[in-house]
Write a protein that holds these residues in place. Structure first.
Motif, short mmCIF file in Angstrom:
data_model
loop_
_atom_site.label_atom_id
_atom_site.label_comp_id
_atom_site.label_asym_id
_atom_site.label_seq_id
_atom_site.Cartn_x
_atom_site.Cartn_y
_atom_site.Cartn_z
N ILE A 65 0.84 -1.20 0.00
CA ILE A 65 0.00 0.00 0.00
C ILE A 65 0.87 1.25 0.00
O ILE A 65 0.65 2.19 -0.76
N ARG A 66 1.88 1.22 0.83
CA ARG A 66 2.76 2.38 0.94
C ARG A 66 3.51 2.63 -0.37
O ARG A 66 3.69 3.78 -0.78
N LYS A 67 3.93 1.56 -1.01
CA LYS A 67 4.69 1.69 -2.26
C LYS A 67 3.84 2.25 -3.38
O LYS A 67 4.32 3.03 -4.21
N GLU A 68 2.57 1.88 -3.41
CA GLU A 68 1.70 2.21 -4.53
C GLU A 68 0.97 3.54 -4.36
O GLU A 68 0.38 4.06 -5.31
N THR A 69 0.96 4.10 -3.14
CA THR A 69 0.21 5.33 -2.89
C THR A 69 1.06 6.29 -2.08
O THR A 69 2.16 5.99 -1.67
N ASN A 70 0.50 7.46 -1.83
CA ASN A 70 1.16 8.43 -0.96
C ASN A 70 0.56 8.40 0.44
O ASN A 70 0.59 9.41 1.16
N LEU A 71 -0.01 7.27 0.82
CA LEU A 71 -0.63 7.14 2.12
C LEU A 71 0.41 7.30 3.23
O LEU A 71 1.47 6.68 3.21
N SER A 72 0.10 8.13 4.19
CA SER A 72 0.92 8.28 5.40
C SER A 72 0.35 7.38 6.48
O SER A 72 -0.87 7.18 6.56
N ILE A 73 1.22 6.84 7.32
CA ILE A 73 0.78 5.89 8.35
C ILE A 73 1.44 6.25 9.68
O ILE A 73 2.64 6.54 9.73
N VAL A 74 0.63 6.25 10.74
CA VAL A 74 1.15 6.24 12.10
C VAL A 74 0.88 4.84 12.65
O VAL A 74 -0.27 4.39 12.69
N LEU A 75 1.93 4.17 13.04
CA LEU A 75 1.85 2.77 13.44
C LEU A 75 2.20 2.64 14.92
O LEU A 75 3.28 3.06 15.35
N VAL A 76 1.28 2.09 15.70
CA VAL A 76 1.55 1.79 17.11
C VAL A 76 1.92 0.33 17.23
O VAL A 76 1.22 -0.55 16.72
N GLU A 77 3.05 0.06 17.86
CA GLU A 77 3.51 -1.32 18.02
C GLU A 77 4.33 -1.44 19.31
O GLU A 77 4.82 -0.45 19.85
N GLN A 78 4.46 -2.67 19.79
CA GLN A 78 5.40 -2.97 20.86
C GLN A 78 6.62 -3.71 20.33
O GLN A 78 7.66 -3.75 20.98
N ASN A 79 6.48 -4.28 19.15
CA ASN A 79 7.50 -5.15 18.58
C ASN A 79 8.39 -4.37 17.61
O ASN A 79 7.96 -4.00 16.52
N LEU A 80 9.63 -4.12 18.00
CA LEU A 80 10.53 -3.33 17.17
C LEU A 80 10.88 -4.04 15.87
O LEU A 80 10.93 -3.42 14.80
#
Length: 231
Positions: A171-186
């Motif tokens: 998705i990121r490669k094909e669009t200009n979508l920005s993402i904020v990702l919450v995770e515990q796993n580095l």
């Protein structure tokens, strides 16, 4: 940022997300990650300012933020189990016209073939990984410009985590979508992110670029410095 009258969840947090960039928030449970996401989405009040495209969103309700392009995919998926996969997708595009909803649903099902052949099946019958794909797909139905993803790997087997993150990378490669990702796993987060902010006790305690964490030694140093034994 407060819950109730007295419980402050987050204090003095500031960061930016560029177009087409993936910014990760890492920290242990209770670090304030979800509170930040909910404040950006307009689900809880924020004592500071949320700006999007140079405009303050402080007085804009959640529905208005969705129309601006800010979409939140919560922890735990929260799909409607007694509705079909297709019906869940329609919910995600509730504000679109019928033609746009149909084309976006086709795009989502093409992106997630695992659920495409189950589009008319009740959502509760999907596996955990498939439900996560549906939750992300439902978020994409709204045509987001900023996607807020809260713990997408939670409860998933490693193989399913890879599948989900591979789709996010596409998705990121094909669009200009920005993402904020919450995770515990580095390790999981490093698959797609550009920048990482580390939280502890409701405060930002560190920042690294993905480039700075390319090797295992630097990643371990970041864990030891900012997260301790929490990850």
């Amino acid at each position: 940022m407060f819950y109730g009258a007295k419980a402050q969840a987050v204090e003095d947090v500031s960061f930016s997300v560029g177009t087409g960039r993936v910014v990760a928030l890492l920290g242990a449970n209770g670090a304030g990650k979800t509170s930040i996401m909910k404040a950006i989405a307009g689900l809880i009040p924020a004592t500071g300012t949320v700006r999007f495209d140079g405009t303050d969103l402080d007085d804009l309700p959640t529905r208005g933020r969705v129309r601006r392009g800010i979409v939140y995919v919560p922890e735990g998926r929260e799909i409607v189990g007694n509705m079909t996969v297709r019906e869940n997708l329609v919910l995600g595009g509730y504000h679109l016209g019928g033609r746009d909803r149909k084309s976006r649903a086709a795009m989502v099902l093409d992106l997630f073939p695992e659920i495409a052949n189950k589009a008319d099946r009740s959502a509760w019958r999907l596996s955990g990984g498939e439900q996560q794909m549906l939750a992300i797909g439902r978020g994409l139905m709204a045509g987001p410009r900023l996607l807020l993803l809260d713990e997408p790997s939670l409860g998933l087997a490693p193989m399913l985590v890879r599948r989900v993150f591979d789709r996010l990378a596409a998705i990121r490669k094909e669009t200009n979508l920005s993402i904020v990702l919450v995770e515990q796993n580095l390790a999981v987060t490093m698959r797609i992110c550009d920048e990482l902010h580390f939280l502890r006790g409701g405060m930002l305690v560190g920042h690294r670029s993905a480039e700075e964490l390319k090797d295992s030694a630097s990643r371990q140093q970041a864990i030891d410095t900012f997260l301790g034994a929490a990850v």
